[in-house]
Design a protein around this motif. Structure first.
Motif, PDB file in Angstrom:
ATOM      1  N   LYS A  42       0.818  -1.220   0.000  1.00 17.97           N
ATOM      2  CA  LYS A  42       0.000   0.000   0.000  1.00 17.97           C
ATOM      3  C   LYS A  42       0.851   1.270   0.000  1.00 17.97           C
ATOM      4  CE  LYS A  42      -3.912  -2.033   2.508  1.00 17.97           C
ATOM      5  NZ  LYS A  42      -3.577  -3.138   3.368  1.00 17.97           N
ATOM      6  N   VAL A  43       2.185   1.125   0.128  1.00 18.71           N
ATOM      7  CA  VAL A  43       3.038   2.318   0.234  1.00 18.71           C
ATOM      8  C   VAL A  43       4.088   2.418  -0.868  1.00 18.71           C
ATOM      9  CG1 VAL A  43       2.699   2.509   2.728  1.00 18.71           C
ATOM     10  CG2 VAL A  43       4.637   1.183   1.860  1.00 18.71           C
ATOM     11  N   ILE A  44       4.548   1.288  -1.396  1.00 16.58           N
ATOM     12  CA  ILE A  44       5.654   1.324  -2.357  1.00 16.58           C
ATOM     13  C   ILE A  44       5.210   1.930  -3.686  1.00 16.58           C
ATOM     14  CG2 ILE A  44       7.141  -0.153  -3.779  1.00 16.58           C
ATOM     15  CD1 ILE A  44       7.528  -1.893  -1.305  1.00 16.58           C
ATOM     16  N   GLY A  45       6.049   2.824  -4.199  1.00 12.38           N
ATOM     17  CA  GLY A  45       5.765   3.489  -5.458  1.00 12.38           C
ATOM     18  C   GLY A  45       4.832   4.676  -5.327  1.00 12.38           C
ATOM     19  N   LYS A  46       4.428   4.990  -4.100  1.00  8.05           N
ATOM     20  CA  LYS A  46       3.512   6.107  -3.886  1.00  8.05           C
ATOM     21  C   LYS A  46       4.244   7.293  -3.257  1.00  8.05           C
ATOM     22  CE  LYS A  46      -0.875   3.670  -3.324  1.00  8.05           C
ATOM     23  NZ  LYS A  46      -2.036   3.457  -2.435  1.00  8.05           N
ATOM     24  N   ALA A  47       3.829   8.493  -3.659  1.00  9.25           N
ATOM     25  CA  ALA A  47       4.290   9.695  -2.969  1.00  9.25           C
ATOM     26  C   ALA A  47       3.580   9.770  -1.619  1.00  9.25           C
ATOM     27  CB  ALA A  47       3.990  10.939  -3.791  1.00  9.25           C
ATOM     28  N   ILE A  48       4.237  10.367  -0.648  1.00 15.87           N
ATOM     29  CA  ILE A  48       3.683  10.408   0.711  1.00 15.87           C
ATOM     30  C   ILE A  48       2.303  11.062   0.728  1.00 15.87           C
ATOM     31  CG2 ILE A  48       3.999  11.519   2.979  1.00 15.87           C
ATOM     32  CD1 ILE A  48       6.986  10.800   2.728  1.00 15.87           C
ATOM     33  N   ARG A  49       2.098  12.075  -0.125  1.00 15.81           N
ATOM     34  CA  ARG A  49       0.784  12.754  -0.136  1.00 15.81           C
ATOM     35  C   ARG A  49      -0.341  11.806  -0.564  1.00 15.81           C
ATOM     36  NH1 ARG A  49       2.740  14.910  -5.166  1.00 15.81           N
ATOM     37  NH2 ARG A  49       3.522  16.820  -4.179  1.00 15.81           N
ATOM     38  N   ASP A  50       0.002  10.716  -1.280  1.00 11.78           N
ATOM     39  CA  ASP A  50      -1.016   9.798  -1.796  1.00 11.78           C
ATOM     40  C   ASP A  50      -1.221   8.578  -0.903  1.00 11.78           C
ATOM     41  OD1 ASP A  50      -1.346  11.423  -4.064  1.00 11.78           O
ATOM     42  OD2 ASP A  50       0.373  10.466  -5.047  1.00 11.78           O
TER      43      ASP A  50
END
Length: 457
Positions: free
Chosen positions: A392-400
């Protein structure tokens, strides 16, 4: 998760409190019916009265299908035997034991499945010694926490009148220090947590928690307060296990004296330590402290097992001129009462130990859990595993990333690099992610974020 906690003392009770609020199935075992009754009245847990190492008692506590056993009774031997019984009779997957006696801890191969099957050893004395050593190494810090084996550190300082940032907005930190990456993770003002924003104004007496690469810590501290000089002369009251271990760890870099009541223990310390000066007497003896020039001491550390003795000797040392006073307080109710007055730092062995225990109890790939401000908030280090499909976190910007309320990401450690988190920072596999939670009821949600979906396998 089904967890059996052996021992309803301060550590066992506090651990049960933390875990019961996170929807775990908790059973606490102790011989003291009154302690169990008090816990049972306050928390949604099961309690079993009996000897923690007895097979019948463990079966009654639900060891047949328990996921984890945490043995934190006051007896090392009971804790070790309980783990052995849980392994042999009930095949409990994870067994954690508190073991204090150094004679056990220094024996290689003693704690494995072919000998005494303990998966995780917790030594409060080692944890507290390391905690105090970090405070000594960073003068002026109220709390120091290592992440990713010390590559990044979280440091708490009190903002003083006259500090460059006091009365200014946090966003100006970058203007003051354009070449240093740092982030303010939490602020405690009049005992209440504040989630820092760019327009948050730092006030005098705020406790400010910031994270930065280890090399940048002192530079950031200088923005909050006048930097303390490095310590040189250290006086330790109490030559027990913590006093001995601390002296051994720091005597090559500092001038160390230990004050110990027991003549036998004094002789042992004199024979064991290299350059530490060992004095026989009471740390509450005004004449002894004056004779040993306590006014020249940079730090006075009260490390005995007696809270009242620690408090009184610390107050006396401060009155006689010791520049900084740190005190071990075993009763958590005393900690908030005394810290910040004449006693600069109150150290709770229970809270330090709880952080180590929680790191092994959390779900997901949680590396470490640390209490901030005596448990008012938590800092968590988690490792991001998987790929963009399974995580749920990898490849995502923190804002997303759908972070729970009151949760922020402060930094990411990627290989040897410390990356201070911004909204557009993208998380990669293998990153150590440092999160801060003001509301601990959302810990389960944070753990779920770092679960790897089945598609990864």
């Amino acid at each position: 998760m089904k967890i059996i906690i052996l021992g309803a003392g301060q550590v066992g009770g506090t651990l049960a409190e933390h875990l019961a609020s996170e929807a775990n199935d908790i059973t606490v075992v102790d011989t003291d019916s009154e302690r169990l009754r008090n816990l049972g009245d306050r928390l949604d847990i099961r309690t079993v009265q009996g000897r923690a190492s007895f097979p019948t008692v463990l079966r009654q506590a639900g060891a047949d299908d328990a996921d984890m056993l945490v043995a934190v009774t006051n007896s090392d031997e009971t804790n070790m035997v309980a783990c052995q019984v849980a392994h042999t009779l009930f095949h409990t997957p994870t067994k954690i034991a508190r073991v204090r006696e150094a004679a056990y801890l220094t024996r290689a191969g003693l704690f494995d499945n072919d000998a005494i099957p303990v998966d995780v050893l917790i030594s409060p004395e080692q944890v507290v010694t390391h905690y105090i050593k970090r405070l000594i190494e960073i003068p002026g810090a109220l709390q120091v926490i290592d992440f990713a084996e010390g590559k990044a550190q979280l440091v708490a300082v009190k903002a003083y009148y006259g500090g460059p940032l006091v009365g200014q907005q946090l966003r100006q930190l970058r203007e003051h220090m354009p070449n240093v990456e740092t982030r303010v993770a939490a602020i405690f003002r009049r005992d209440r947590p504040i989630l820092p924003q760019g327009d948050t104004v730092i006030e005098a007496d705020d406790e400010v928690f910031f994270i930065a690469a280890k090399a940048n810590i002192r530079a950031v501290m200088s923005e909050m307060r006048r930097l303390d000089e490095s310590y040189k002369r250290i006086v330790i009251a109490g030559g027990g296990q913590i006093g001995e271990r601390l002296a051994e760890a720091i005597e090559s870099r500092y001038q160390v004296k230990i004050i110990e009541m027991s003549p036998t223990r004094c002789r042992y310390l004199s024979d064991t330590l290299d350059s530490t000066v060992v004095l026989q007497g009471s740390a509450s003896d005004r004449d002894l402290l004056m004779e040993e020039n306590i006014a020249d001491a940079d730090i006075f550390l009260a490390l005995t097992n007696d809270d009242e003795a620690n408090i009184m000797s610390s107050l006396l040392a401060k009155r006689l001129g010791a520049k900084k006073v740190m005190t071990i307080i075993n009763n958590p109710a005393y900690v908030d009462l005394i810290q910040g007055g004449d006693i600069d730092i109150a150290i709770s062995p229970q809270l330090a130990t709880i952080g180590t225990l929680l790191a092994h109890v959390r779900r997901g790939d949680i590396v470490s859990v640390h209490s901030l401000r005596r448990g008012a908030a938590e800092a968590i280090e988690a490792i991001a595993h998987g790929d963009a499909k399974s995580s749920k976190v990898i490849g995502k910007a923190i804002r997303d990333i759908g972070l729970p309320p009151g949760t922020t990401i402060g930094a990411i450690i990627r290989d040897e690099e410390v990356i201070i988190a911004h909204d557009d920072t993208v998380i990669a596999t293998g990153d150590h992610v440092i999160l801060f939670l003001v509301d601990k009821k959302h810990i389960r949600d944070v753990e779920k974020l770092f679960h790897v979906g089945l598609s990864f396998f």
